[in-house]
Motif scaffolding. Structure first.
Motif, PDB file in Angstrom:
ATOM      1  N   ALA A 178      62.049 -16.531  10.339  1.00  0.00           N
ATOM      2  CA  ALA A 178      61.846 -16.079   8.752  1.00  0.00           C
ATOM      3  C   ALA A 178      61.064 -14.646   8.931  1.00  0.00           C
ATOM      4  O   ALA A 178      61.357 -13.998   7.997  1.00  0.00           O
ATOM      5  CB  ALA A 178      60.788 -17.041   8.208  1.00  0.00           C
ATOM      6  N   ALA A 179      60.354 -14.090   9.888  1.00  0.00           N
ATOM      7  CA  ALA A 179      59.670 -13.004   9.766  1.00  0.00           C
ATOM      8  C   ALA A 179      60.715 -11.996  10.323  1.00  0.00           C
ATOM      9  O   ALA A 179      60.814 -10.917   9.700  1.00  0.00           O
ATOM     10  CB  ALA A 179      58.625 -12.923  10.798  1.00  0.00           C
ATOM     11  N   ILE A 180      61.727 -12.436  11.034  1.00  0.00           N
ATOM     12  CA  ILE A 180      62.887 -11.469  11.544  1.00  0.00           C
ATOM     13  C   ILE A 180      63.686 -11.333  10.378  1.00  0.00           C
ATOM     14  O   ILE A 180      64.057 -10.135  10.162  1.00  0.00           O
ATOM     15  CB  ILE A 180      63.714 -12.113  12.596  1.00  0.00           C
ATOM     16  CG1 ILE A 180      62.552 -12.155  13.918  1.00  0.00           C
ATOM     17  CG2 ILE A 180      64.826 -11.321  12.779  1.00  0.00           C
ATOM     18  CD1 ILE A 180      63.214 -12.746  15.059  1.00  0.00           C
ATOM     19  N   ALA A 181      63.898 -12.230   9.440  1.00  0.00           N
ATOM     20  CA  ALA A 181      64.745 -12.140   8.460  1.00  0.00           C
ATOM     21  C   ALA A 181      64.117 -11.460   7.310  1.00  0.00           C
ATOM     22  O   ALA A 181      64.834 -10.613   6.757  1.00  0.00           O
ATOM     23  CB  ALA A 181      65.200 -13.398   7.514  1.00  0.00           C
ATOM     24  N   ILE A 182      62.820 -11.437   6.966  1.00  0.00           N
ATOM     25  CA  ILE A 182      62.174 -10.550   6.024  1.00  0.00           C
ATOM     26  C   ILE A 182      62.079  -8.895   6.567  1.00  0.00           C
ATOM     27  O   ILE A 182      62.542  -8.304   5.693  1.00  0.00           O
ATOM     28  CB  ILE A 182      60.812 -11.109   6.118  1.00  0.00           C
ATOM     29  CG1 ILE A 182      60.745 -12.409   5.221  1.00  0.00           C
ATOM     30  CG2 ILE A 182      59.824 -10.115   5.143  1.00  0.00           C
ATOM     31  CD1 ILE A 182      59.148 -13.007   5.289  1.00  0.00           C
ATOM     32  N   ALA A 183      62.215  -8.892   7.782  1.00  0.00           N
ATOM     33  CA  ALA A 183      62.055  -7.468   8.451  1.00  0.00           C
ATOM     34  C   ALA A 183      63.178  -6.877   8.200  1.00  0.00           C
ATOM     35  O   ALA A 183      63.701  -5.682   7.683  1.00  0.00           O
ATOM     36  CB  ALA A 183      61.592  -7.629   9.711  1.00  0.00           C
ATOM     37  N   TYR A 184      64.531  -7.738   8.611  1.00  0.00           N
ATOM     38  CA  TYR A 184      65.856  -7.321   8.403  1.00  0.00           C
ATOM     39  C   TYR A 184      66.142  -6.791   6.842  1.00  0.00           C
ATOM     40  O   TYR A 184      66.900  -5.929   6.666  1.00  0.00           O
ATOM     41  CB  TYR A 184      66.801  -8.029   9.141  1.00  0.00           C
ATOM     42  CG  TYR A 184      67.021  -7.545  10.601  1.00  0.00           C
ATOM     43  CD1 TYR A 184      67.845  -6.526  11.068  1.00  0.00           C
ATOM     44  CD2 TYR A 184      66.447  -8.218  11.596  1.00  0.00           C
ATOM     45  CE1 TYR A 184      68.039  -6.127  12.269  1.00  0.00           C
ATOM     46  CE2 TYR A 184      66.773  -7.955  12.951  1.00  0.00           C
ATOM     47  CZ  TYR A 184      67.369  -6.875  13.312  1.00  0.00           C
ATOM     48  OH  TYR A 184      67.447  -6.406  14.603  1.00  0.00           O
ATOM     49  N   LYS A 185      65.769  -7.800   6.007  1.00  0.00           N
ATOM     50  CA  LYS A 185      66.058  -7.640   4.621  1.00  0.00           C
ATOM     51  C   LYS A 185      65.525  -6.268   4.311  1.00  0.00           C
ATOM     52  O   LYS A 185      66.222  -5.805   3.243  1.00  0.00           O
ATOM     53  CB  LYS A 185      65.392  -8.907   3.972  1.00  0.00           C
ATOM     54  CG  LYS A 185      66.008  -9.310   2.713  1.00  0.00           C
ATOM     55  CD  LYS A 185      65.560 -10.508   1.908  1.00  0.00           C
ATOM     56  CE  LYS A 185      66.322 -10.577   0.655  1.00  0.00           C
ATOM     57  NZ  LYS A 185      66.010 -11.965  -0.041  1.00  0.00           N
ATOM     58  N   ALA A 186      64.340  -6.105   4.578  1.00  0.00           N
ATOM     59  CA  ALA A 186      63.776  -4.850   4.285  1.00  0.00           C
ATOM     60  C   ALA A 186      64.388  -3.535   4.639  1.00  0.00           C
ATOM     61  O   ALA A 186      64.711  -2.531   3.980  1.00  0.00           O
ATOM     62  CB  ALA A 186      62.123  -4.662   4.607  1.00  0.00           C
ATOM     63  N   LEU A 187      64.924  -3.507   6.018  1.00  0.00           N
ATOM     64  CA  LEU A 187      65.359  -2.629   6.763  1.00  0.00           C
ATOM     65  C   LEU A 187      66.860  -2.204   5.981  1.00  0.00           C
ATOM     66  O   LEU A 187      67.285  -1.076   5.985  1.00  0.00           O
ATOM     67  CB  LEU A 187      65.671  -3.028   8.201  1.00  0.00           C
ATOM     68  CG  LEU A 187      64.341  -2.810   9.145  1.00  0.00           C
ATOM     69  CD1 LEU A 187      64.550  -3.201  10.327  1.00  0.00           C
ATOM     70  CD2 LEU A 187      63.559  -1.336   8.941  1.00  0.00           C
ATOM     71  N   LEU A 188      67.425  -3.290   5.577  1.00  0.00           N
ATOM     72  CA  LEU A 188      68.711  -3.036   5.092  1.00  0.00           C
ATOM     73  C   LEU A 188      68.940  -2.917   3.654  1.00  0.00           C
ATOM     74  O   LEU A 188      69.946  -2.862   2.887  1.00  0.00           O
ATOM     75  CB  LEU A 188      69.750  -4.224   5.332  1.00  0.00           C
ATOM     76  CG  LEU A 188      69.820  -4.748   7.028  1.00  0.00           C
ATOM     77  CD1 LEU A 188      70.454  -5.979   7.237  1.00  0.00           C
ATOM     78  CD2 LEU A 188      70.731  -3.233   7.538  1.00  0.00           C
ATOM     79  N   ASP A 189      67.870  -2.920   2.997  1.00  0.00           N
ATOM     80  CA  ASP A 189      67.815  -2.600   1.397  1.00  0.00           C
ATOM     81  C   ASP A 189      68.377  -0.996   1.206  1.00  0.00           C
ATOM     82  O   ASP A 189      67.898  -0.323   1.842  1.00  0.00           O
ATOM     83  CB  ASP A 189      66.297  -2.601   0.919  1.00  0.00           C
ATOM     84  CG  ASP A 189      66.260  -2.530  -0.536  1.00  0.00           C
ATOM     85  OD1 ASP A 189      66.245  -1.501  -1.249  1.00  0.00           O
ATOM     86  OD2 ASP A 189      65.830  -3.488  -1.255  1.00  0.00           O
ATOM     87  N   PRO A 190      69.459  -1.202   0.416  1.00  0.00           N
ATOM     88  CA  PRO A 190      69.998   0.091  -0.009  1.00  0.00           C
ATOM     89  C   PRO A 190      69.346   1.246  -0.714  1.00  0.00           C
ATOM     90  O   PRO A 190      69.835   2.264  -0.687  1.00  0.00           O
ATOM     91  CB  PRO A 190      71.371  -0.480  -0.722  1.00  0.00           C
ATOM     92  CG  PRO A 190      70.816  -1.616  -1.630  1.00  0.00           C
ATOM     93  CD  PRO A 190      69.990  -2.251  -0.491  1.00  0.00           C
ATOM     94  N   ASN A 191      68.380   0.648  -1.072  1.00  0.00           N
ATOM     95  CA  ASN A 191      67.294   1.645  -2.000  1.00  0.00           C
ATOM     96  C   ASN A 191      66.080   2.233  -1.353  1.00  0.00           C
ATOM     97  O   ASN A 191      65.735   3.221  -1.394  1.00  0.00           O
ATOM     98  CB  ASN A 191      66.938   1.024  -3.627  1.00  0.00           C
ATOM     99  CG  ASN A 191      68.256   0.861  -4.379  1.00  0.00           C
ATOM    100  OD1 ASN A 191      69.232   1.464  -4.407  1.00  0.00           O
ATOM    101  ND2 ASN A 191      68.115  -0.523  -4.873  1.00  0.00           N
ATOM    102  N   PHE A 192      65.538   1.313  -0.484  1.00  0.00           N
ATOM    103  CA  PHE A 192      64.146   1.505   0.119  1.00  0.00           C
ATOM    104  C   PHE A 192      64.251   1.170   1.533  1.00  0.00           C
ATOM    105  O   PHE A 192      63.236   1.114   2.307  1.00  0.00           O
ATOM    106  CB  PHE A 192      63.210   0.722  -0.570  1.00  0.00           C
ATOM    107  CG  PHE A 192      63.066   0.889  -2.010  1.00  0.00           C
ATOM    108  CD1 PHE A 192      62.538   2.024  -2.612  1.00  0.00           C
ATOM    109  CD2 PHE A 192      63.384  -0.178  -2.637  1.00  0.00           C
ATOM    110  CE1 PHE A 192      62.489   2.277  -3.895  1.00  0.00           C
ATOM    111  CE2 PHE A 192      63.520   0.053  -4.199  1.00  0.00           C
ATOM    112  CZ  PHE A 192      63.010   1.357  -4.773  1.00  0.00           C
ATOM    113  N   GLY A 193      65.518   1.053   2.057  1.00  0.00           N
ATOM    114  CA  GLY A 193      65.723   0.533   3.500  1.00  0.00           C
ATOM    115  C   GLY A 193      65.762   1.696   4.478  1.00  0.00           C
ATOM    116  O   GLY A 193      65.163   2.840   4.358  1.00  0.00           O
ATOM    117  N   LEU A 194      66.210   1.340   5.620  1.00  0.00           N
ATOM    118  CA  LEU A 194      66.357   2.182   6.821  1.00  0.00           C
ATOM    119  C   LEU A 194      67.163   3.438   6.608  1.00  0.00           C
ATOM    120  O   LEU A 194      67.081   4.701   6.750  1.00  0.00           O
ATOM    121  CB  LEU A 194      66.664   1.524   8.054  1.00  0.00           C
ATOM    122  CG  LEU A 194      66.593   2.550   9.426  1.00  0.00           C
ATOM    123  CD1 LEU A 194      65.246   3.134   9.705  1.00  0.00           C
ATOM    124  CD2 LEU A 194      67.063   1.742  10.615  1.00  0.00           C
TER     125      LEU A 194
END
Length: 300
Positions: free
Chosen positions: A122-138
């Motif tokens: 679940a923590a990995i999924a939350i981290a990747y979801k944030a990183l892949l955000d098109p507006n605020f991600g990586l």
């Protein structure tokens, strides 16, 4: 032999040996057999998870087996299983072979590779979801247009992200399995190949891969059966979407049971998962079991 008496340690009588397995048998029955029997019994009932349980015969089975969404969930489950296996197995074999060498930093790399497996899905999924955000991600932070995609909003991309994250988390575990398998290969085989002029690539395909046959079967069994239980990572990352593009059977079971309060149909899907996992495990076992038994008999 004992350094004091000169005799080997006394072995327990054979009549006691079956009793030594009793604690493990009790735990297995209590935490595996009994829940499985309970789930199978619930599949013939109607229950919302809170109220009274009512018997319903085969109604839940008919509802699930005639649901047009079941074949799609099965297809997505097998697709995730097949693609993740195709990605993880070659990477794990190559990394395991590399880490089985005599590099001084091998132990450090082994620890680093094992870190993703110690993290919560679940923590990995939350981290990747944030990183892949098109507006605020990586991608937005680094201003790289290639990474600024609607990764979780398009079916193809969302499926690819699920496979990538699953592989990223579990490749280290299978790498350690293959590392142990490579280390068990006799060095005399490689020495003889070197005398015959075989290079490292030829040694890998002629010695390493054939000797890893049963390791591949073991790793594949764990990988295939384990892929049937992917839930928390997919639930947090995509919730089965977009649409039903990543709705696997385990997620379908959760949504029926805990979101729709249909414990009967959810139990049916649980039984289907168990049967599919058992069938796949037996199939993979059959692929290598006969040869393995023959090789053991030859060595006696």
């Amino acid at each position: 032999m004992s350094p004091h008496t000169g005799h080997s340690p006394a072995r327990p009588p054979r009549s006691i040996l079956p009793w030594l397995a009793t604690p493990a048998l009790v735990v297995y029955v209590g935490f595996a057999v009994v829940p499985l029997v309970g789930v199978f019994a619930l599949s013939f009932t109607t229950w919302d998870g809170i109220g009274t349980i009512h018997g319903s015969g085969l109604d839940s089975w008919r509802a699930v087996l005639t649901d047009p969404g079941l074949p799609h969930a099965l297809w997505v489950t097998f697709l995730v299983m097949a693609v993740s296996w195709a990605v993880q197995t070659p990477l794990s074999i190559l990394l395991g072979t590399f880490l089985a060498g005599r590099q001084r930093y091998r132990a450090v790399l082994g620890v680093v590779y094992f870190v993703p497996l110690m993290l919560s899905s679940a923590a990995i999924a939350i981290a990747y979801k944030a990183l892949l955000d098109p507006n605020f991600g990586l991608g937005a932070g680094l201003k790289l247009p290639l990474l600024v995609q609607d990764w979780l909003g398009r079916p193809g991309l969302a499926f690819g992200v699920v496979v990538f994250v699953v592989s990223w988390q579990f490749v280290p575990f299978h790498t350690l399995i293959y590392q142990g398998g490579v280390q068990q290969i006799p060095t005399s085989l490689y020495e003889a190949a070197q005398l015959d002029g075989a290079g490292r690539i030829r040694q890998f395909f002629s010695i390493t891969l054939p000797q890893l046959k049963y390791t591949v079967i073991t790793s594949s069994t764990l990988m295939v059966v384990g892929s049937l239980t992917f839930f928390d990572l997919i639930f947090v990352l995509t919730e089965g979407g977009p649409g039903d593009a990543t709705r696997v059977l385990a997620l379908d079971m959760y949504k029926r049971g805990f979101q729709a309060s249909l414990m009967g149909p959810a139990s049916v899907i649980a039984v289907i998962l168990v049967l599919v996992g058992l069938a796949l495990a037996l199939l993979l076992r059959r692929l290598g079991g006969r040869d393995a038994g023959a090789s053991q008999l030859e060595g006696v």
